[in-house]
Enzyme design. Structure first.
Site, mmCIF file in Angstrom:
data_model
loop_
_atom_site.group_PDB
_atom_site.id
_atom_site.type_symbol
_atom_site.label_atom_id
_atom_site.label_comp_id
_atom_site.label_asym_id
_atom_site.label_seq_id
_atom_site.Cartn_x
_atom_site.Cartn_y
_atom_site.Cartn_z
ATOM 1 N N GLY A 105 0.770 -1.240 0.000
ATOM 2 C CA GLY A 105 0.000 0.000 0.000
ATOM 3 C C GLY A 105 0.801 1.291 0.000
ATOM 4 O O GLY A 105 0.301 2.330 0.445
ATOM 5 N N SER A 106 2.014 1.273 -0.564
ATOM 6 C CA SER A 106 2.766 2.536 -0.548
ATOM 7 C C SER A 106 2.104 3.598 -1.432
ATOM 8 O O SER A 106 2.136 4.789 -1.110
ATOM 9 C CB SER A 106 4.233 2.315 -0.962
ATOM 10 O OG SER A 106 4.356 2.056 -2.332
ATOM 11 N N ASN A 107 1.476 3.183 -2.530
ATOM 12 C CA ASN A 107 0.759 4.170 -3.351
ATOM 13 C C ASN A 107 -0.486 4.696 -2.635
ATOM 14 O O ASN A 107 -0.810 5.882 -2.754
ATOM 15 C CB ASN A 107 0.389 3.562 -4.712
ATOM 16 C CG ASN A 107 1.519 3.695 -5.715
ATOM 17 O OD1 ASN A 107 1.825 4.788 -6.173
ATOM 18 N ND2 ASN A 107 2.178 2.587 -6.024
ATOM 19 N N ARG B 4 -5.779 -7.655 -9.437
ATOM 20 C CA ARG B 4 -6.856 -8.463 -10.011
ATOM 21 C C ARG B 4 -7.339 -7.850 -11.306
ATOM 22 O O ARG B 4 -7.348 -6.626 -11.444
ATOM 23 C CB ARG B 4 -8.039 -8.542 -9.035
ATOM 24 C CG ARG B 4 -7.771 -9.388 -7.813
ATOM 25 C CD ARG B 4 -9.014 -9.540 -6.979
ATOM 26 N NE ARG B 4 -10.118 -10.210 -7.686
ATOM 27 C CZ ARG B 4 -10.213 -11.526 -7.857
ATOM 28 N NH1 ARG B 4 -9.293 -12.323 -7.395
ATOM 29 N NH2 ARG B 4 -11.245 -12.047 -8.496
ATOM 30 N N ILE B 5 -7.738 -8.715 -12.229
ATOM 31 C CA ILE B 5 -8.415 -8.231 -13.435
ATOM 32 C C ILE B 5 -9.881 -8.067 -13.075
ATOM 33 O O ILE B 5 -10.464 -8.928 -12.407
ATOM 34 C CB ILE B 5 -8.244 -9.240 -14.589
ATOM 35 C CG1 ILE B 5 -6.762 -9.326 -14.966
ATOM 36 C CG2 ILE B 5 -9.090 -8.842 -15.793
ATOM 37 C CD1 ILE B 5 -6.456 -10.319 -16.053
ATOM 38 N N LEU B 6 -10.453 -6.945 -13.485
ATOM 39 C CA LEU B 6 -11.827 -6.656 -13.067
ATOM 40 C C LEU B 6 -12.827 -7.248 -14.057
ATOM 41 O O LEU B 6 -12.592 -7.259 -15.272
ATOM 42 C CB LEU B 6 -12.023 -5.140 -12.970
ATOM 43 C CG LEU B 6 -11.062 -4.433 -11.998
ATOM 44 C CD1 LEU B 6 -11.313 -2.929 -12.021
ATOM 45 C CD2 LEU B 6 -11.214 -4.980 -10.586
ATOM 46 N N HIS C 242 0.607 1.704 -13.349
ATOM 47 C CA HIS C 242 1.401 0.552 -13.795
ATOM 48 C C HIS C 242 2.851 1.002 -13.911
ATOM 49 O O HIS C 242 3.128 2.045 -14.507
ATOM 50 C CB HIS C 242 0.869 0.054 -15.138
ATOM 51 C CG HIS C 242 1.600 -1.145 -15.639
ATOM 52 N ND1 HIS C 242 1.518 -2.372 -15.016
ATOM 53 C CD2 HIS C 242 2.435 -1.320 -16.694
ATOM 54 C CE1 HIS C 242 2.270 -3.240 -15.660
ATOM 55 N NE2 HIS C 242 2.845 -2.634 -16.687
ATOM 56 N N ASP D 19 -4.000 -4.243 -17.977
ATOM 57 C CA ASP D 19 -3.219 -3.028 -18.248
ATOM 58 C C ASP D 19 -3.358 -2.576 -19.703
ATOM 59 O O ASP D 19 -2.377 -2.213 -20.353
ATOM 60 C CB ASP D 19 -1.739 -3.261 -17.888
ATOM 61 C CG ASP D 19 -1.557 -3.597 -16.417
ATOM 62 O OD1 ASP D 19 -2.274 -3.011 -15.586
ATOM 63 O OD2 ASP D 19 -0.708 -4.448 -16.102
ATOM 64 N N GLU E 296 6.198 7.112 -8.928
ATOM 65 C CA GLU E 296 4.791 6.683 -8.792
ATOM 66 C C GLU E 296 4.060 7.501 -7.729
ATOM 67 O O GLU E 296 2.936 7.958 -7.943
ATOM 68 C CB GLU E 296 4.709 5.206 -8.378
ATOM 69 C CG GLU E 296 5.061 4.210 -9.453
ATOM 70 C CD GLU E 296 4.711 2.774 -9.039
ATOM 71 O OE1 GLU E 296 3.603 2.549 -8.519
ATOM 72 O OE2 GLU E 296 5.545 1.877 -9.242
HETATM 73 C C1 GAR Z 1 3.323 -0.602 -7.588
HETATM 74 O O1 GAR Z 1 4.626 -0.581 -8.121
HETATM 75 C C2 GAR Z 1 2.296 -0.534 -8.692
HETATM 76 O O2 GAR Z 1 2.661 0.304 -9.760
HETATM 77 C C3 GAR Z 1 2.256 -1.976 -9.114
HETATM 78 O O3 GAR Z 1 2.271 -2.693 -7.916
HETATM 79 C C4 GAR Z 1 3.022 -1.962 -6.950
HETATM 80 C C5 GAR Z 1 2.183 -1.821 -5.706
HETATM 81 O O4 GAR Z 1 2.930 -1.274 -4.668
HETATM 82 N N1 GAR Z 1 1.110 -2.272 -9.925
HETATM 83 C C6 GAR Z 1 1.126 -3.137 -10.943
HETATM 84 O O5 GAR Z 1 2.109 -3.786 -11.248
HETATM 85 C C7 GAR Z 1 -0.177 -3.248 -11.711
HETATM 86 N N2 GAR Z 1 -0.003 -4.020 -12.885
HETATM 87 P P1 GAR Z 1 2.247 -0.604 -3.427
HETATM 88 O O6 GAR Z 1 1.308 -1.659 -2.809
HETATM 89 O O7 GAR Z 1 3.383 -0.296 -2.500
HETATM 90 O O8 GAR Z 1 1.485 0.605 -3.876
#
Ligand code: GAR
Length: 231
Positions: A39-41, A119-121, A137, A173, A202
């Site tokens: 969950g860093s994003n 997950r794919i929705l 992404h 994606d 990101e």
């Molecule tokens: C992030 O790097 C995000 O861009 C990627 O998963 C990571 C989640 O990190 N998403 C994908 O690869 C989607 N295809 P986070 O849980 O620390 O946000």
């Protein structure tokens, strides 16, 4: 009886005491942030809502996970956000997504923001929130889709990768691109360094892009017009 796979935490001290189903009195865009992992994003988006580029524009309506024990969900709860989870393991996609849609609807989101939601929705999910589901992404989605995008960049010794924020469709994606940001990978010494550089971009870029979308400044890429047919 309560479904043991489903949990719900209504605590949301960062916004107000209104119930989860009442409309936003603030005029701010309501975000449902979906994650499957650390969950860093999500944390970066929440910070931008509190004190960054999304301040005054958006509010976190709920943080949802398909993995009840996801670290990101725990972090969101500790920060006082409303959280919800339904375990996706062993579930059929359409049936699971129908439950998720019903749960998210309780929070009346304006945007469903995927932040490491792996997950794919289903078509029903996509149709319910059509044009309002975003994903980030860690690569140019025209070049790489799915998991392990930083590994791909590292293994191919790419001098640059592109973080992509896009609207979500039924593919992996494949949805229309909203914006891309380059990440300079020259001189990176390890996969960890590639990922560190990428995540730093990101975390800033997702919030900035969402802010531009909410302000009506962004229009997703439109498919190239079909080639003219020969007479
Ligand atoms: C992030 O790097 C995000 O861009 C990627 O998963 C990571 C989640 O990190 N998403 C994908 O690869 C989607 N295809 P986070 O849980 O620390 O946000």
């Amino acid at each position: 009886m309560t479904n043991p796979r489903e949990s719900f935490n209504k605590k949301d001290t960062t916004t107000s005491s209104r119930s989860a189903t009442s409309p936003a009195p603030s005029g701010k865009a309501r975000l449902a942030i979906l994650l499957s992992g650390r969950g860093s994003n999500m944390l970066a988006l929440a910070r931008a809502v509190r004190e960054g580029g999304l301040q005054g524009l958006a509010e976190v309506a709920v943080v949802f996970s398909n993995i009840p024990e996801a670290a990101g969900l725990q972090a969101a709860a500790e920060l006082g956000y409303a959280t919800a989870s339904i375990d996706s393991r062993g579930r059929k996609r359409a049936e699971f997504d129908a439950e998720v849609v019903a749960k998210l609807r309780e929070f009346q989101p304006d945007y469903v923001v995927l932040a490491g939601y792996m997950r794919i929705l289903s078509p029903t999910f996509i149709r319910t929130f059509a044009g309002r589901i975003l994903n980030i992404h860690p690569a140019d989605t025209h070049q790489h889709q799915g998991l392990h995008a930083y590994e791909w960049a590292w293994e191919n010794r790419l001098p640059e990768t592109k973080i992509t924020v896009h609207l979500v469709d039924e593919g992996l994606d494949t949805g229309p691109v909203l914006a891309q940001a380059p990440v300079d990978l020259r001189g990176a010494q390890s996969l960890e360094e590639v990922e560190q550089r990428g995540l730093a971009v990101e975390h800033q870029f997702y919030a900035d892009t969402l802010a531009r979308l909410i302000r009506g400044e962004l229009h997703p890429e439109t498919p190239a017009p079909a080639a003219a047919t020969q007479p």
